[in-house]
Write a protein that holds these residues in place. Sequence first.
Motif, PDB file in Angstrom:
ATOM      1  N   THR A 334       0.862  -1.183   0.000  1.00  0.00           N
ATOM      2  CA  THR A 334       0.000   0.000   0.000  1.00  0.00           C
ATOM      3  C   THR A 334       0.897   1.232   0.000  1.00  0.00           C
ATOM      4  OG1 THR A 334      -1.810  -1.080   1.187  1.00  0.00           O
ATOM      5  CG2 THR A 334      -1.709   1.325   1.307  1.00  0.00           C
ATOM      6  N   VAL A 335       0.558   2.203  -0.838  1.00  0.00           N
ATOM      7  CA  VAL A 335       1.277   3.470  -0.890  1.00  0.00           C
ATOM      8  C   VAL A 335       0.350   4.572  -0.391  1.00  0.00           C
ATOM      9  CG1 VAL A 335       2.485   5.138  -2.340  1.00  0.00           C
ATOM     10  CG2 VAL A 335       2.692   2.684  -2.831  1.00  0.00           C
ATOM     11  N   LEU A 336       0.750   5.232   0.686  1.00  0.00           N
ATOM     12  CA  LEU A 336      -0.031   6.326   1.263  1.00  0.00           C
ATOM     13  C   LEU A 336       0.454   7.643   0.673  1.00  0.00           C
ATOM     14  CD1 LEU A 336       0.181   5.166   5.008  1.00  0.00           C
ATOM     15  CD2 LEU A 336      -1.629   4.651   3.360  1.00  0.00           C
ATOM     16  N   GLU A 337      -0.470   8.474   0.205  1.00  0.00           N
ATOM     17  CA  GLU A 337      -0.075   9.724  -0.442  1.00  0.00           C
ATOM     18  C   GLU A 337      -0.696  10.958   0.197  1.00  0.00           C
ATOM     19  OE1 GLU A 337      -0.987   9.213  -4.564  1.00  0.00           O
ATOM     20  OE2 GLU A 337       0.843   8.076  -4.970  1.00  0.00           O
ATOM     21  N   VAL A 338      -1.825  10.807   0.853  1.00  0.00           N
ATOM     22  CA  VAL A 338      -2.502  11.960   1.450  1.00  0.00           C
ATOM     23  C   VAL A 338      -1.873  12.272   2.807  1.00  0.00           C
ATOM     24  CG1 VAL A 338      -4.691  12.899   2.294  1.00  0.00           C
ATOM     25  CG2 VAL A 338      -4.653  11.414   0.278  1.00  0.00           C
ATOM     26  N   VAL A 339      -1.448  13.515   3.007  1.00  0.00           N
ATOM     27  CA  VAL A 339      -0.827  13.924   4.263  1.00  0.00           C
ATOM     28  C   VAL A 339      -1.905  14.263   5.283  1.00  0.00           C
ATOM     29  CG1 VAL A 339       0.710  15.585   5.378  1.00  0.00           C
ATOM     30  CG2 VAL A 339       1.197  14.792   3.054  1.00  0.00           C
ATOM     31  N   HIS A 340      -1.834  13.615   6.447  1.00  0.00           N
ATOM     32  CA  HIS A 340      -2.842  13.813   7.494  1.00  0.00           C
ATOM     33  C   HIS A 340      -2.290  14.554   8.705  1.00  0.00           C
ATOM     34  CE1 HIS A 340      -5.539  11.059   5.407  1.00  0.00           C
ATOM     35  NE2 HIS A 340      -4.530  10.202   5.302  1.00  0.00           N
TER      36      HIS A 340
END
Length: 595
Positions: A334-340
């Motif tokens: 899984t590649v996470l791209e949205v900055v939280h």
Amino acid sequence: MSEATIAEIARVFARDPDGPPEQIFLNPGFEFTLSTIAKRFSDTNEATLWAVAILLVGIERGGTCLPLCEIATAPGAARIPTHLREQALSEWEAALSGSAFGVLGGAPKPLLVVNGRLYFDRYFQLESAVAKQLLTELDGSVPSATLQRPDNWEEICNEVFSVTDVLSRQVAEQFFESRCYVLAGGPGTGKTYTIAKLLAALDRAGVPLSDISLCAPTGKAASRMRDAIKDALIATSAKPETADGIVTSTIHTLLSITPQSFKRKSVTALNTKLIICDETSMVDLALLHELLKSLPPSARVILVGDPNQLQSVDVGSAMLDLIRAHETGVIKGTVLEVVHRVDASMDASARAELLEFFHEIRTAEHADTAISMLQSGMKAVTYIPYAPDKDAEPQIAGALEEAVNRAATLKVLAKRSFDHHAIESSLTSTMVLTAQHQGDLSRTWWLDMIASGAKFHSLRADQPGLPILITATDRANGLTNGDSGLLVNSDSGASFALIEHESERFIPATALRHFQPWWAMTIHKSQGSEFDSVIVAITPGSRLISKELFYTAVTRAKQHVTVIAVEEDLRAAIESPAKRFTGLFEALIEAASQR
């Protein structure tokens, strides 16, 4: 002929003591390598010796191989004689042959050409071994020795993951489908949050923490991993004993090996059902091989990291190759791209600017937009155009004042009653990050400037208020490379207060052996750390800084970045991704085709 060629290679790749820090040279040991090949295999030709020299340059820069189609543009290629440099690919392929070259499945020879790449046989074998280890099927023949998907896993995930945790839940649902799983993403995209949620879910399923190993390549990264997971677990309302039971270690400690010897002495597999390795981009190929080799075939593996950050100091670019393999469907991930990440004390528009700047540095092929952003005046990013021909101190006055104020605050805290929270907060408030140890705007340059401004008469471990970064593992004192703390007053004199642990722990300053003042540090050493504000200083004319190095530096900041650089150097950094030739991706493709 061979002796003359080796002598010429030695001449053109000799290190110039007065040359620029970015010069390309070969260490003295390379002559022994070339001479040994030439003496043992009498048919070794001129082209082979020059190609091996370029391969050695690439290995010094972290590569494992040399693509023949890249010889003309590879680092150091300008030194190759013109008649060889202008050879066509087919001519190189024909020239790189003879008794020094092995063939797949044949008797071992020092050199190998595979898939259009020149290798030393040992690096090809290492990549092939890692690829096979990563794609080995999980051995579930003994259910009690394997982390099995609980029957009520979907129910547990419904309790632990919210409706917005789509990708985090995806990790929890998919990692049971294969032995190895990759979790990638930039700063603040939720990698640690995802791991914490997964651990909380496993805890609810009755999986003891003792069945799970958490590790990272450095002490600093392991410490950050532990603290971040604990904070995230508390935020997920996990049981307090789960958060308190989180234990992380360096890969070396986990395997009981030292940086001087990457071979594990024990032949007994680690007693674990799941291993989670953070900051995998920093893990070199040999260490990854040793880690995977040490696992039982029943253990699952999750490799976590940011493929855009600095790669390992030694050979390999595992995280980049793993992401490429994931994108082709060879490895689950899984590649996470949205900055939280949200800093409650930070202005929303400033936060948006900072994230936009991070994204631009990570994705841009040209520096125009990033330079324009810096010159436009941003809340969260300050740019100080540096003029090497002018007096430095007036140019960097604001940044120097910030660094000196931090040093002065620590000096005051060191003389008061010990306040762990206040010291930790000040230690992580501001940090100067540099590309080099020596030269204008380098680490040592900043140390001198800050020492003068904060009125420190020496940088020895005898002055309370001096922040310390441990630079080598010291088992006698229980210190790990990357640990940090502060010299404080104590009844027995100056003592080192280690801040990496919640409990108060003091070590006599006289017992410290390998350390450096922690007012400034190189960008390489900063990986795995976070600070409220970072001051990124680029030595004029330096070509040591690359896109990955600059990206790593600026993303250490949670609130504000100050960039001090000549515009030409800044532009070169943003537009110069590190050139590292590896073949792990191709090895993974090959291993997948044989399953």
